[in-house]
Design a protein around this motif. Structure first.
Motif, PDB file in Angstrom:
ATOM      1  N   UNK A 167       0.817  -1.217   0.000  1.00 37.17           N
ATOM      2  CA  UNK A 167       0.000   0.000   0.000  1.00 37.17           C
ATOM      3  C   UNK A 167       0.849   1.264   0.000  1.00 37.17           C
ATOM      4  N   UNK A 211       3.604   1.583  -1.639  1.00 40.82           N
ATOM      5  CA  UNK A 211       4.394   1.684  -2.862  1.00 40.82           C
ATOM      6  C   UNK A 211       4.059   2.906  -3.722  1.00 40.82           C
ATOM      7  N   UNK A 212       2.756   3.217  -3.954  1.00 42.10           N
ATOM      8  CA  UNK A 212       2.474   4.399  -4.788  1.00 42.10           C
ATOM      9  C   UNK A 212       3.087   5.666  -4.191  1.00 42.10           C
ATOM     10  N   UNK A 213       3.021   5.776  -2.869  1.00 42.97           N
ATOM     11  CA  UNK A 213       3.582   6.954  -2.203  1.00 42.97           C
ATOM     12  C   UNK A 213       5.102   6.969  -2.376  1.00 42.97           C
ATOM     13  N   UNK A 214       5.702   5.805  -2.251  1.00 39.14           N
ATOM     14  CA  UNK A 214       7.163   5.699  -2.385  1.00 39.14           C
ATOM     15  C   UNK A 214       7.586   6.080  -3.805  1.00 39.14           C
ATOM     16  N   UNK A 215       6.811   5.594  -4.776  1.00 33.37           N
ATOM     17  CA  UNK A 215       7.155   5.861  -6.178  1.00 33.37           C
ATOM     18  C   UNK A 215       7.034   7.336  -6.520  1.00 33.37           C
ATOM     19  N   UNK A 220      -4.165   2.191 -20.681  1.00 32.35           N
ATOM     20  CA  UNK A 220      -4.497   1.135 -19.744  1.00 32.35           C
ATOM     21  C   UNK A 220      -4.680   1.829 -18.399  1.00 32.35           C
ATOM     22  N   UNK A 261      -5.934   2.747 -14.614  1.00 32.17           N
ATOM     23  CA  UNK A 261      -6.314   2.268 -13.287  1.00 32.17           C
ATOM     24  C   UNK A 261      -7.577   3.024 -12.900  1.00 32.17           C
ATOM     25  N   UNK A 262      -8.647   2.291 -12.746  1.00 31.19           N
ATOM     26  CA  UNK A 262      -9.934   2.946 -12.526  1.00 31.19           C
ATOM     27  C   UNK A 262     -10.041   3.510 -11.116  1.00 31.19           C
ATOM     28  N   UNK A 263     -10.605   4.687 -11.023  1.00 32.80           N
ATOM     29  CA  UNK A 263     -10.814   5.294  -9.709  1.00 32.80           C
ATOM     30  C   UNK A 263     -12.083   6.138  -9.776  1.00 32.80           C
ATOM     31  N   UNK A 284       7.870   9.813  -4.665  1.00 32.98           N
ATOM     32  CA  UNK A 284       8.883  10.650  -4.018  1.00 32.98           C
ATOM     33  C   UNK A 284       9.939  11.136  -5.003  1.00 32.98           C
ATOM     34  N   UNK A 304      -1.185   3.411 -17.570  1.00 35.02           N
ATOM     35  CA  UNK A 304      -0.143   3.350 -18.588  1.00 35.02           C
ATOM     36  C   UNK A 304      -0.664   3.883 -19.909  1.00 35.02           C
ATOM     37  N   UNK A 332      -0.559   8.029 -11.433  1.00 31.84           N
ATOM     38  CA  UNK A 332      -1.531   7.155 -10.767  1.00 31.84           C
ATOM     39  C   UNK A 332      -1.332   5.687 -11.138  1.00 31.84           C
ATOM     40  N   UNK A 333      -0.297   5.403 -11.923  1.00 32.61           N
ATOM     41  CA  UNK A 333      -0.046   4.026 -12.302  1.00 32.61           C
ATOM     42  C   UNK A 333      -0.672   3.624 -13.627  1.00 32.61           C
TER      43      UNK A 333
END
Lengths: 339, 211
Positions: free
Chosen positions: A55, A57-61, A178, A180-182, A63, A146, A143-144
Motif C-alpha cells: 500500500x 508503494x504508490x507513495x514511495x514511487x 491502460x 487504473x480505474x478510480x 517521491x 499506462x 496514478x499508475x
C-alpha cells in the motif's frame, strides 16, 4: 515454493482475512491452519507483510528526493539565518534596531512568499510528450495508469493537477490507454471536440484530424462531444467514431481485429487480402513494404502473429504465400518466387 | 541502479560517525548526500504511520533540521539509524496524539509499535522490501498486476474489480493469490541471498583477523 503448495495454502482465505472480508467460519479455518505448523504461520506473516507494505508503494514511487532536498534547502537557509540573527546578547540591543530587524525580516519573508507565489502560478506545469516517426513511447502516469504512444503522437497533461483531475489532452496521433480505474477521479481524455471518460480500463484512441476513433479492449468508456449533446457508452470490442467536423458520434461493433497491433504486435488475419495485410503490418511496425505487382495484393491470406519482430513476420508471410522477401535499407520488397 | 540501491540499503557495516563529524563542521555537500541517501526511507516510515504527505515531509525535515542545527551538541548513544528512526517515530506519535482525529489509526499504531519492538534498521528494511515488491510486481503477468494494483492501490473490493474488468470473482481471487504468492517468494529469495552476502562479508573479516 513447489507447485503443489499453491493448492495446499489457503491464500484466498489469508487475503480475505487481511482485508477484513472473511466470514466467521472461514476465520476459524484460517486460525486452525495457522496453528498447524510454524511454516504456515510464516507464510501467513509473509503475506501480511507484503499486504501492508504494498500500500505504501504508490507513495514511495511518487517521491522525488531532489525536489524535496530543494524544498528542505530553503528551510535550512532560513534556519541558518535565524541562528545568526539571534545571538546570545540579542535582548540587550537597543529597541529601535530590534524593531527595524523585525520589520526587515517580515518584509523579507513577504518578498520570499510573493516570489514563491509568482513562481508557482507562472510555472508552466504542462507536460508535453510526443513521438516522432517510427517511435513509440510508454509512459506510466503518476496514478499508475499506462499510456503507450504510437508514432507521430502528442499528448499534454498538467504535472501538478494530474493526480487530482486525471486529464490528458490528446493533440494528435494514436495511443493505447491502460487505466487504473478510480471512481473518485475519473480518467478523461480530451481529443479535439470530444471527451473520452474511462468507466472501465483499457482502450485505444486514434486521432487523424478528421475523426476520433475509440476502440475498447476491456471494461467500458464513454465518448461525448464537448457540449455533452451526445454521449455513447462503449464496451469491450466496440468502437466509437466521433466526426470532428460535425461533432457526431457513431458506435459499432469493432470490426478491426488488429486495431492495437501497433502496441502489442498481435495480428489476426482471417482471409484478408495481401494489400490489407501489408498495410496493417507496415503501419504497426513503421516500416515500408513494397509489392512487385498489384495482382499479389489481391491474394487472400489467413495468418496470426503474436508479438513477433518484423523480420519473422515478413519471413512467415513469404513462406505462406511463396514469395521472395528482400530487405534493402529497411524496406521490404515482395516478389513472386520464380520456379 | 536498483541493484546499487539494494546494496546501499544494507550497508550497516559502514560507519556513520564521520558523517556526523562532517555535519558538525557544516559540510553542506556531505549533508546533502546524507539527506538524499536517507530521505525516502524515513519519509515512508513517517507516512506509514501518519498517512499524510505534508505531515510526513515535515516530520522528516524537522528531524534532519535538528541534526543539522544541533550536531555539535548531539550525543548519540545508539547507532545513527536508530537515532533517526526513534526521532521520527516520536514525532509521529506526537502528531497522532495531537490530531486524535483518527482514533482508530492511533490505536493501531500504538499497539503495533508497542507490541512489535521493531528492529532499528526497520526503515532500511522497509525501503528494501518496497524496491523488491516494485520489481516483483513488474514481473507479474499484466492482468494479474492490474488486479493487484486495483486491489491495493485503488482499494477496490474483489467484486468491484471483477465488475470493472468483466471477469469472475474467482479469477480475481486467483490473480491475487498468484500475485501475493510470487511477491512473497521473491522477498524470501532475496533475503536468503542477502543473508548469504552478509555471512560472506563476516567470514571475510574473520579470515582477515585470523591471518
Amino acid at each position: 515454493m513447489d507447485k503443489s503448495s499453491l493448492n495446499d495454502t489457503p491464500y484466498d482465505l489469508i487475503i480475505s482475512d487481511l482485508d477484513g472480508s472473511i466470514s466467521k467460519s472461514d476465520k476459524k479455518i484460517i486460525c486452525n491452519w495457522r496453528s498447524l505448523s510454524k511454516e504456515n504461520e510464516d507464510i501467513y506473516n509473509g503475506i501480511a507483510v507484503v499486504f501492508n507494505d504494498i500500500e505504501l508503494l504508490p507513495e514511495y514511487q511518487k517521491l522525488d528526493t531532489n525536489a524535496s532536498w530543494d524544498d528542505f534547502r530553503q528551510t535550512l537557509e532560513t534556519g541558518i539565518q535565524n541562528d545568526h540573527e539571534v545571538p546570545a546578547g540579542a535582548a540587550s540591543k537597543p529597541g529601535n534596531i530590534r524593531y527595524l530587524k523585525r520589520y526587515a525580516s517580515i518584509a523579507a519573508s513577504l518578498l520570499l512568499i510573493s516570489w514563491f507565489a509568482v513562481r508557482f502560478f507562472k510555472a508552466d506545469n504542462t507536460m508535453r510528450i510526443a513521438t516522432g516517426p517510427a517511435q513509440h513511447k510508454k509512459i506510466t502516469m503518476p496514478d499508475g495508469s499506462q499510456v503507450l504512444l504510437n508514432q507521430n503522437t502528442e499528448i499534454l497533461y498538467n504535472k501538478n493537477k494530474y493526480s487530482q483531475n486525471r486529464v490528458i489532452d490528446m493533440v494528435r496521433g494514436e495511443a493505447y490507454f491502460d487505466v487504473i480505474h478510480n471512481n473518485a477521479y475519473p480518467f478523461r481524455i480530451n481529443a479535439f471536440n470530444f471527451q473520452i471518460k474511462d468507466i472501465g480500463t483499457s482502450f485505444n484512441v486514434k486521432c487523424d484530424g478528421k475523426s476520433v476513433l475509440v476502440t475498447v479492449s476491456s471494461g467500458a468508456v464513454s465518448l461525448s462531444d464537448n457540449l455533452n449533446k451526445h454521449t455513447v457508452t462503449l464496451r469491450a470490442s466496440q468502437k466509437g467514431i466521433g466526426n470532428v467536423t460535425s461533432s457526431e458520434i457513431i458506435s459499432a461493433a469493432n470490426d478491426q481485429t488488429n486495431y492495437k497491433a501497433w502496441a502489442d504486435h498481435n495480428f489476426q488475419f482471417l482471409n484478408v487480402t495481401m494489400a490489407e495485410v501489408v498495410k496493417e503490418v507496415s503501419e504497426a511496425y513503421g516500416t515500408h513494404i513494397l509489392m512487385a505487382d498489384s495482382t499479389m495484393g489481391r491474394k487472400k491470406i489467413t495468418l496470426a502473429f503474436r508479438n513477433q519482430d518484423i523480420d519473422s513476420v515478413m519471413s512467415i508471410i513469404g513462406q505462406t504465400m511463396q514469395l521472395k522477401i528482400e530487405k534493402k535499407s529497411g524496406i521490404f520488397y515482395l516478389e513472386e518466387e520464380s520456379r | 541502479m536498483k541493484v546499487e540501491l539494494k546494496a546501499d540499503v544494507h550497508s550497516e557495516i559502514s560507519p556513520e560517525w564521520d558523517i556526523l563529524e562532517k555535519i558538525r563542521s557544516k559540510d553542506i555537500v556531505a549533508f546533502e548526500k546524507f539527506y538524499k541517501q536517507y530521505f525516502k526511507r524515513y519519509y515512508i516510515v513517517a507516512f506509514k504511520y501518519t498517512g499524510h504527505h505534508e505531515t510526513s515531509q515535515e516530520i522528516v525535515h524537522d528531524t534532519f533540521l535538528k541534526i543539522w542545527n544541533n550536531a555539535s551538541v548531539l550525543k548519540i548513544t545508539v547507532s545513527f539509524e536508530s537515532y533517526m528512526y526513534r526521532s521520527i517515530i516520536n514525532a509521529c506519535l506526537n502528531y497522532i496524539k495531537k490530531e486524535k482525529r483518527d482514533s482508530e489509526q492511533q490505536q493501531k499504531f500504538m499497539t503495533e509499535f508497542c507490541e512489535v519492538e521493531e528492529a532499528d534498521d526497520e526503515p532500511g528494511r522497509l525501503e528494501n522490501r518496497l524496491i523488491l515488491i516494485e520489481q516483483a510486481l513488474g514481473q507479474l503477468p499484466p492482468q494479474c498486476k492490474k488486479v493487484m494494483m486495483m486491489s491495493k492501490f485503488q482499494r477496490l473490493k474483489q467484486q468491484e474489480i471483477a465488475d470493472t474488468l468483466g471477469i469472475s470473482i474467482k479469477t480475481v481471487k486467483n490473480h491475487l493469490t498468484y500475485g501475493f504468492k510470487k511477491i512473497r517468494e521473491q522477498l524470501i529469495d532475496n533475503n536468503a541471498f542477502l543473508g548469504f552476502l552478509i555471512l560472506a562479508v563476516h567470514m571475510g573479516l574473520l579470515f582477515k583477523l585470523l591471518s
